[in-house]
Motif scaffolding. Structure first.
Motif, PDB file in Angstrom:
ATOM      1  N   THR A 114       0.838  -1.203   0.000  1.00  0.00           N
ATOM      2  CA  THR A 114       0.000   0.000   0.000  1.00  0.00           C
ATOM      3  C   THR A 114       0.871   1.250   0.000  1.00  0.00           C
ATOM      4  O   THR A 114       0.634   2.195  -0.769  1.00  0.00           O
ATOM      5  CB  THR A 114      -0.918   0.001   1.236  1.00  0.00           C
ATOM      6  OG1 THR A 114      -1.756  -1.165   1.201  1.00  0.00           O
ATOM      7  CG2 THR A 114      -1.790   1.235   1.262  1.00  0.00           C
ATOM      8  N   ALA A 115       1.889   1.259   0.853  1.00  0.00           N
ATOM      9  CA  ALA A 115       2.803   2.401   0.908  1.00  0.00           C
ATOM     10  C   ALA A 115       3.536   2.584  -0.412  1.00  0.00           C
ATOM     11  O   ALA A 115       3.742   3.719  -0.872  1.00  0.00           O
ATOM     12  CB  ALA A 115       3.803   2.213   2.053  1.00  0.00           C
ATOM     13  N   ALA A 116       3.920   1.487  -1.039  1.00  0.00           N
ATOM     14  CA  ALA A 116       4.654   1.562  -2.303  1.00  0.00           C
ATOM     15  C   ALA A 116       3.810   2.186  -3.416  1.00  0.00           C
ATOM     16  O   ALA A 116       4.324   2.938  -4.247  1.00  0.00           O
ATOM     17  CB  ALA A 116       5.133   0.174  -2.726  1.00  0.00           C
ATOM     18  N   THR A 117       2.520   1.887  -3.440  1.00  0.00           N
ATOM     19  CA  THR A 117       1.659   2.509  -4.458  1.00  0.00           C
ATOM     20  C   THR A 117       1.578   4.012  -4.242  1.00  0.00           C
ATOM     21  O   THR A 117       1.545   4.787  -5.200  1.00  0.00           O
ATOM     22  CB  THR A 117       0.238   1.903  -4.461  1.00  0.00           C
ATOM     23  OG1 THR A 117      -0.395   2.136  -3.204  1.00  0.00           O
ATOM     24  CG2 THR A 117       0.264   0.421  -4.763  1.00  0.00           C
ATOM     25  N   MET A 118       1.548   4.436  -2.959  1.00  0.00           N
ATOM     26  CA  MET A 118       1.504   5.873  -2.670  1.00  0.00           C
ATOM     27  C   MET A 118       2.804   6.544  -3.105  1.00  0.00           C
ATOM     28  O   MET A 118       2.792   7.612  -3.725  1.00  0.00           O
ATOM     29  CB  MET A 118       1.268   6.111  -1.174  1.00  0.00           C
ATOM     30  CG  MET A 118      -0.046   5.568  -0.620  1.00  0.00           C
ATOM     31  SD  MET A 118      -1.526   6.311  -1.360  1.00  0.00           S
ATOM     32  CE  MET A 118      -2.068   4.969  -2.425  1.00  0.00           C
ATOM     33  N   VAL A 119       3.941   5.953  -2.767  1.00  0.00           N
ATOM     34  CA  VAL A 119       5.241   6.527  -3.106  1.00  0.00           C
ATOM     35  C   VAL A 119       5.439   6.582  -4.620  1.00  0.00           C
ATOM     36  O   VAL A 119       6.008   7.539  -5.156  1.00  0.00           O
ATOM     37  CB  VAL A 119       6.373   5.722  -2.432  1.00  0.00           C
ATOM     38  CG1 VAL A 119       7.739   6.164  -2.940  1.00  0.00           C
ATOM     39  CG2 VAL A 119       6.304   5.868  -0.915  1.00  0.00           C
ATOM     40  N   ALA A 120       4.953   5.566  -5.331  1.00  0.00           N
ATOM     41  CA  ALA A 120       5.106   5.503  -6.787  1.00  0.00           C
ATOM     42  C   ALA A 120       4.138   6.424  -7.525  1.00  0.00           C
ATOM     43  O   ALA A 120       4.214   6.541  -8.754  1.00  0.00           O
ATOM     44  CB  ALA A 120       4.931   4.066  -7.264  1.00  0.00           C
ATOM     45  N   GLY A 121       3.210   7.050  -6.797  1.00  0.00           N
ATOM     46  CA  GLY A 121       2.258   7.943  -7.434  1.00  0.00           C
ATOM     47  C   GLY A 121       1.154   7.216  -8.179  1.00  0.00           C
ATOM     48  O   GLY A 121       0.490   7.802  -9.042  1.00  0.00           O
ATOM     49  N   LEU A 122       0.932   5.954  -7.840  1.00  0.00           N
ATOM     50  CA  LEU A 122      -0.145   5.174  -8.448  1.00  0.00           C
ATOM     51  C   LEU A 122      -1.438   5.435  -7.684  1.00  0.00           C
ATOM     52  O   LEU A 122      -1.421   5.982  -6.593  1.00  0.00           O
ATOM     53  CB  LEU A 122       0.213   3.687  -8.415  1.00  0.00           C
ATOM     54  CG  LEU A 122       1.518   3.319  -9.127  1.00  0.00           C
ATOM     55  CD1 LEU A 122       1.934   1.886  -8.780  1.00  0.00           C
ATOM     56  CD2 LEU A 122       1.393   3.485 -10.635  1.00  0.00           C
ATOM     57  N   ARG A 123      -2.567   5.046  -8.256  1.00  0.00           N
ATOM     58  CA  ARG A 123      -3.843   5.192  -7.538  1.00  0.00           C
ATOM     59  C   ARG A 123      -4.340   3.796  -7.153  1.00  0.00           C
ATOM     60  O   ARG A 123      -4.388   2.882  -7.968  1.00  0.00           O
ATOM     61  CB  ARG A 123      -4.872   5.962  -8.362  1.00  0.00           C
ATOM     62  CG  ARG A 123      -5.161   5.434  -9.727  1.00  0.00           C
ATOM     63  CD  ARG A 123      -6.264   6.240 -10.412  1.00  0.00           C
ATOM     64  NE  ARG A 123      -6.380   5.869 -11.803  1.00  0.00           N
ATOM     65  CZ  ARG A 123      -7.031   4.811 -12.252  1.00  0.00           C
ATOM     66  NH1 ARG A 123      -7.646   4.013 -11.400  1.00  0.00           N
ATOM     67  NH2 ARG A 123      -7.081   4.529 -13.535  1.00  0.00           N
ATOM     68  N   LEU A 124      -4.712   3.668  -5.905  1.00  0.00           N
ATOM     69  CA  LEU A 124      -5.005   2.363  -5.319  1.00  0.00           C
ATOM     70  C   LEU A 124      -6.498   2.151  -5.144  1.00  0.00           C
ATOM     71  O   LEU A 124      -7.212   3.038  -4.669  1.00  0.00           O
ATOM     72  CB  LEU A 124      -4.318   2.258  -3.957  1.00  0.00           C
ATOM     73  CG  LEU A 124      -4.519   0.961  -3.173  1.00  0.00           C
ATOM     74  CD1 LEU A 124      -3.869  -0.215  -3.901  1.00  0.00           C
ATOM     75  CD2 LEU A 124      -3.949   1.090  -1.768  1.00  0.00           C
ATOM     76  N   THR A 125      -6.949   0.957  -5.514  1.00  0.00           N
ATOM     77  CA  THR A 125      -8.319   0.521  -5.230  1.00  0.00           C
ATOM     78  C   THR A 125      -8.245  -0.790  -4.458  1.00  0.00           C
ATOM     79  O   THR A 125      -7.767  -1.804  -4.981  1.00  0.00           O
ATOM     80  CB  THR A 125      -9.121   0.317  -6.529  1.00  0.00           C
ATOM     81  OG1 THR A 125      -9.318   1.573  -7.173  1.00  0.00           O
ATOM     82  CG2 THR A 125     -10.485  -0.301  -6.242  1.00  0.00           C
ATOM     83  N   ALA A 126      -8.682  -0.758  -3.200  1.00  0.00           N
ATOM     84  CA  ALA A 126      -8.678  -1.967  -2.368  1.00  0.00           C
ATOM     85  C   ALA A 126      -9.993  -2.718  -2.560  1.00  0.00           C
ATOM     86  O   ALA A 126     -11.068  -2.113  -2.533  1.00  0.00           O
ATOM     87  CB  ALA A 126      -8.490  -1.600  -0.905  1.00  0.00           C
ATOM     88  N   LEU A 127      -9.894  -4.014  -2.760  1.00  0.00           N
ATOM     89  CA  LEU A 127     -11.063  -4.871  -2.930  1.00  0.00           C
ATOM     90  C   LEU A 127     -11.313  -5.663  -1.653  1.00  0.00           C
ATOM     91  O   LEU A 127     -10.365  -6.087  -0.982  1.00  0.00           O
ATOM     92  CB  LEU A 127     -10.858  -5.840  -4.100  1.00  0.00           C
ATOM     93  CG  LEU A 127     -10.539  -5.210  -5.461  1.00  0.00           C
ATOM     94  CD1 LEU A 127     -10.283  -6.303  -6.503  1.00  0.00           C
ATOM     95  CD2 LEU A 127     -11.656  -4.295  -5.916  1.00  0.00           C
ATOM     96  N   SER A 128     -12.571  -5.867  -1.321  1.00  0.00           N
ATOM     97  CA  SER A 128     -12.908  -6.616  -0.111  1.00  0.00           C
ATOM     98  C   SER A 128     -12.670  -8.105  -0.322  1.00  0.00           C
ATOM     99  O   SER A 128     -13.145  -8.679  -1.312  1.00  0.00           O
ATOM    100  CB  SER A 128     -14.378  -6.395   0.261  1.00  0.00           C
ATOM    101  OG  SER A 128     -14.763  -7.300   1.280  1.00  0.00           O
ATOM    102  N   PRO A 129     -11.951  -8.771   0.594  1.00  0.00           N
ATOM    103  CA  PRO A 129     -11.781 -10.222   0.491  1.00  0.00           C
ATOM    104  C   PRO A 129     -13.106 -10.978   0.543  1.00  0.00           C
ATOM    105  O   PRO A 129     -13.172 -12.135   0.118  1.00  0.00           O
ATOM    106  CB  PRO A 129     -10.909 -10.564   1.710  1.00  0.00           C
ATOM    107  CG  PRO A 129     -10.179  -9.297   2.005  1.00  0.00           C
ATOM    108  CD  PRO A 129     -11.160  -8.207   1.688  1.00  0.00           C
ATOM    109  N   LEU A 130     -14.175 -10.331   1.053  1.00  0.00           N
ATOM    110  CA  LEU A 130     -15.478 -10.974   1.132  1.00  0.00           C
ATOM    111  C   LEU A 130     -16.324 -10.728  -0.113  1.00  0.00           C
ATOM    112  O   LEU A 130     -17.430 -11.248  -0.235  1.00  0.00           O
ATOM    113  CB  LEU A 130     -16.240 -10.474   2.362  1.00  0.00           C
ATOM    114  CG  LEU A 130     -15.586 -10.762   3.719  1.00  0.00           C
ATOM    115  CD1 LEU A 130     -16.375 -10.088   4.829  1.00  0.00           C
ATOM    116  CD2 LEU A 130     -15.487 -12.257   3.959  1.00  0.00           C
ATOM    117  N   GLY A 131     -15.824  -9.945  -1.055  1.00  0.00           N
ATOM    118  CA  GLY A 131     -16.573  -9.627  -2.257  1.00  0.00           C
ATOM    119  C   GLY A 131     -16.647 -10.797  -3.231  1.00  0.00           C
ATOM    120  O   GLY A 131     -15.807 -11.708  -3.217  1.00  0.00           O
ATOM    121  N   SER A 132     -17.635 -10.756  -4.107  1.00  0.00           N
ATOM    122  CA  SER A 132     -17.805 -11.808  -5.120  1.00  0.00           C
ATOM    123  C   SER A 132     -16.942 -11.516  -6.335  1.00  0.00           C
ATOM    124  O   SER A 132     -16.443 -10.405  -6.528  1.00  0.00           O
ATOM    125  CB  SER A 132     -19.265 -11.892  -5.544  1.00  0.00           C
ATOM    126  OG  SER A 132     -19.656 -10.713  -6.237  1.00  0.00           O
TER     127      SER A 132
END
Length: 525
Positions: free
Chosen positions: A83-101
Motif C-alpha cells: 500500500t505504501a509503495a503505491t503511494m510513493v510511486a504515485g499510483l492510484r489504489l483501489t482496495a477490494l474486499s476479500p469478502l466480495g464476489s
C-alpha cells in the motif's frame, strides 16, 4: 525573472503526499520499530528499503504515475508495504474486499481502469479470473511466489535505501468503491491532499496513547489503514492482527502492550460476551476507537463498566472519511445516555450543516440532512459527473443521513435518508441484494431492509413474494445471494409474504415493511 520557473498561486499552496509522509517518517526514525505483522517485524529503515524494492518492481513493469492498482489481501506486513509503495510511486489504489464476489471485483477493476493487480497467493485463482476478463489489467503482482506473477515480496527483499516520492498533492491516491441506490458501486475519489487533510485532522484531535503502539484488528486495506499514517507521523509502532477473536485480541494487546486500536461495534459485543481472563493486564490499552455502525447505548454502558473510559467514537463515511465528528473519551459518561447515543461533536476543520431539500438550514433542534464541507471531502465519484454534482448540490457534500444537534452541539443521527444497512461494520445496500435475489428461481418480488440485531447491529432481512407453491427454501435463497454477492450481502433471514406494501405512487414502502417486521404491522408467512 528570466531563467526562473514561474509558479501559479495553486502550485505555491500545494502540500505533501502520503508518499512523502512515509519517506520522511522512515528517515526520521530509521532505527525505531515501525511495523509488526504476523509474519515480519520491520524498523523504519527496513520498511523504507522494502517499499523501495516494490516501487522498483512497479517501475520495471512499466507502470506509470496515476495508473490504477487493485489490492486483494488480508492483513500482513507486506500488505502495508505494498500500500505504501503505491503511494510513493504515485499510483492510484483501489482496495477490494476479500469478502466480495468475483462479479463485484470484476466490476470495480473494470470501472477503475485497473492496470495492475496485487494479491496474496491465497487469492491466486481470483487473480487469474480477473486477468482473463478485465479490460485493462496487464500486470499481476503476488505477495509471494505464484506462477505468472511478479513476486513483490522477493522484489522487496532486494530493495535498499530510501525511495523517492513520485506523487503530487493533486494526484488521485485512492478510489474506494461504495454501493449505491442504483445497484452499482461508485468509486469515491480521494487525492493525496484530501487524504492528508483527514489524517492531520485525526492526528490533531483524536486521543492517541502516550506510548504509540497501534493495532489494526480490521483490514488495513480499508478503514484501519488510516491509523498507520498518524502512527508513522509520530514514529510509533504499527501492529497488524490477521484475524479477530476475543482470545487472540486480549493476548496480543497484553503481550505487545498496545495503546490504541479500532473496533467496529460487533467486535466490541464479542469482547463483552467473552471477557478477558482474570489477571490479564490490559492497562496499556488507553483508547479504543469505534465506529462504522451504530452502537447500542446499553452495550456501551456495559463496555465502560467492563473496560473503563477508553472508548472514542468516530463518525464519517467513505466520501468524508472518519472525521465528520467524534465523541471523546471524557464524553462517554454512563450518566448521560443521550450523549452516548450521539455521534459527538464536529471536528474543528469541518463545517457541518443540517439542510432541508431546498438547501436551507433547518431550525435549531430540528432534523435535516447532514451535509459537510472541509478539506478531507472526496474529489468526487470516479467517472460519474452527474452523481458528483448531485452529491455536491448547494455547495455541500450530502451524506444521505438525517441528523439533529442537541444543546451540547452533539450530532444525533436519527435516520438514513438512503436505505443502506450497516451489518457488522460493513455497508450493505438493499438494491444490490434485491437484484441478486430477484434472479433466484421461485421469487416473484422482494424487498430488503435492516433489522436490529444484538450481534450484527443490523441484520439483512429479505421479504419475498414467492412465485411457487410451496415457496423456495429460505436457505437456498440465502445461498444464492451469497454466491452472487458474498457473505456480507447474504440475508440473515427470509420472510415470505403474499404482497409487499406500496406507497401511493407504487413504490415499495420500506417504512411500512420495517413496521411489519418489528411487530407493529404484519407480514404473512
Amino acid at each position: 525573472m528570466e531563467g526562473q520557473d514561474v509558479m501559479t498561486a495553486d502550485e505555491v499552496h500545494r502540500g505533501g503526499t502520503l508518499g512523502s509522509l512515509i519517506v520522511r517518517a522512515c528517515q526520521r526514525n530509521a532505527s525505531a520499530s515501525a511495523v509488526v505483522g504476523p509474519d515480519l517485524r520491520l524498523t523504519y529503515a527496513q520498511l523504507a528499503a522494502r517499499i523501495a524494492g516494490m516501487v522498483d518492481a512497479f517501475h520495471a513493469a512499466g507502470l506509470k504515475r496515476q495508473e490504477g492498482v487493485a489490492l486483494l489481501a488480508l492483513n500482513s506486513t507486506d500488505v502495508l508495504v505494498a500500500t505504501a509503495a503505491t503511494m510513493v510511486a504515485g499510483l492510484r489504489l483501489t482496495a477490494l474486499s476479500p469478502l466480495g464476489s468475483a462479479s463485484d471485483h470484476l466490476y470495480c477493476v473494470n470501472d477503475a481502469e485497473i492496470s495492475a493487480f496485487v494479491f496474496q497467493p491465497i487469492f491466486a485463482a481470483r487473480a487469474r479470473e480477473l486477468q482473463a476478463s478485465a479490460k485493462h489489467l496487464r500486470h499481476l503482482f503476488a505477495l509471494g511466489p505464484v506462477d505468472g506473477a511478479t513476486d513483490l515480496c522477493k522484489a522487496a527483499e532486494a530493495g535498499t535505501g530510501y525511495p523517492v516520492d513520485a506523487g503530487k498533492a493533486e494526484d488521485v491516491a485512492m478510489v474506494f468503491y461504495t454501493g449505491g441506490t442504483t445497484g452499482k458501486p461508485k468509486g469515491v475519489v480521494h487525492t493525496h491532499a484530501s487524504a492528508m487533510a483527514a489524517l492531520h485532522m485525526a492526528a490533531s484531535e483524536w486521543e492517541w496513547p502516550q506510548d504509540m503502539r497501534v493495532l489494526a484488528a480490521t483490514p488495513v486495506s480499508h478503514a484501519a489503514g488510516i491509523l498507520a499514517y498518524p502512527t508513522f507521523l509520530r514514529g510509533g509502532e504499527f501492529h497488524l492482527l490477521p484475524s479477530f477473536s476475543p482470545e487472540a485480541f486480549y493476548e496480543y494487546v497484553a503481550r505487545e502492550r498496545i495503546g490504541l486500536t479500532f473496533l467496529v461495534p460487533t467486535m466490541i459485543y464479542r469482547l463483552l460476551d467473552q471477557p478477558p481472563p482474570k489477571g490479564l493486564d490490559l492497562s496499556c490499552l488507553e483508547t479504543v476507537l469505534y465506529g462504522a455502525a451504530p452502537m447500542s447505548v446499553e452495550r456501551m454502558v456495559e463496555a465502560l463498566k467492563q473496560f473503563g473510559p477508553i472508548f472514542m467514537q468516530l463518525f464519517g463515511q467513505t466520501e468524508a472519511p472518519t472525521c465528520i465528528s467524534y465523541l471523546a473519551r471524557r464524553q462517554h459518561d454512563p450518566a448521560h445516555p443521550d450523549r452516548l447515543a450521539s455521534a459527538g461533536q464536529p471536528h474543528a476543520a469541518v463545517d457541518v450543516a443540517l439542510l432541508d431539500d431546498l438547501g436551507n438550514r433547518v431550525a435549531d433542534g430540528s432534523p435535516g440532512e447532514i451535509c459537510v464541507r472541509g478539506p478531507f471531502v472526496m474529489q468526487g465519484y470516479w467517472r460519474r459527473d452527474e452523481e458528483t454534482r448531485e452529491a455536491f448540490k448547494f455547495g455541500w457534500l450530502h451524506t444521505g443521513d438525517i441528523g439533529r444537534f442537541d444543546e451540547e452541539g452533539c450530532l444525533h443521527i436519527v435516520d438514513r435518508k438512503k436505505d443502506m444497512i450497516i451489518s457488522g461494520g460493513f455497508n450493505v445496500y438493499p438494491r444490490e441484494v434485491e437484484d441478486a435475489l430477484a434472479t433466484a428461481a421461485g421469487v416473484r418480488a422482494c424487498a430488503v431492509v435492516g433489522e436490529k440485531d444484538p450481534k450484527w447491529g443490523e441484520a439483512v432481512v429479505a421479504v419475498v413474494v414467492p412465485a411457487t407453491t410451496p415457496p423456495p427454501e429460505a436457505e437456498s435463497l440465502i445461498s444464492h445471494v451469497r454466491e452472487l454477492k458474498g457473505a456480507i450481502m447474504a440475508p440473515k433471514k427470509i420472510v415470505f409474504t403474499d404482497t409487499l406494501p406500496l406507497t401511493p405512487i407504487g413504490k415499495i414502502d420500506k417504512k411500512a415493511l420495517r413496521a411489519m417486521l418489528s411487530g407493529e404491522g404484519r407480514v404473512n408467512g
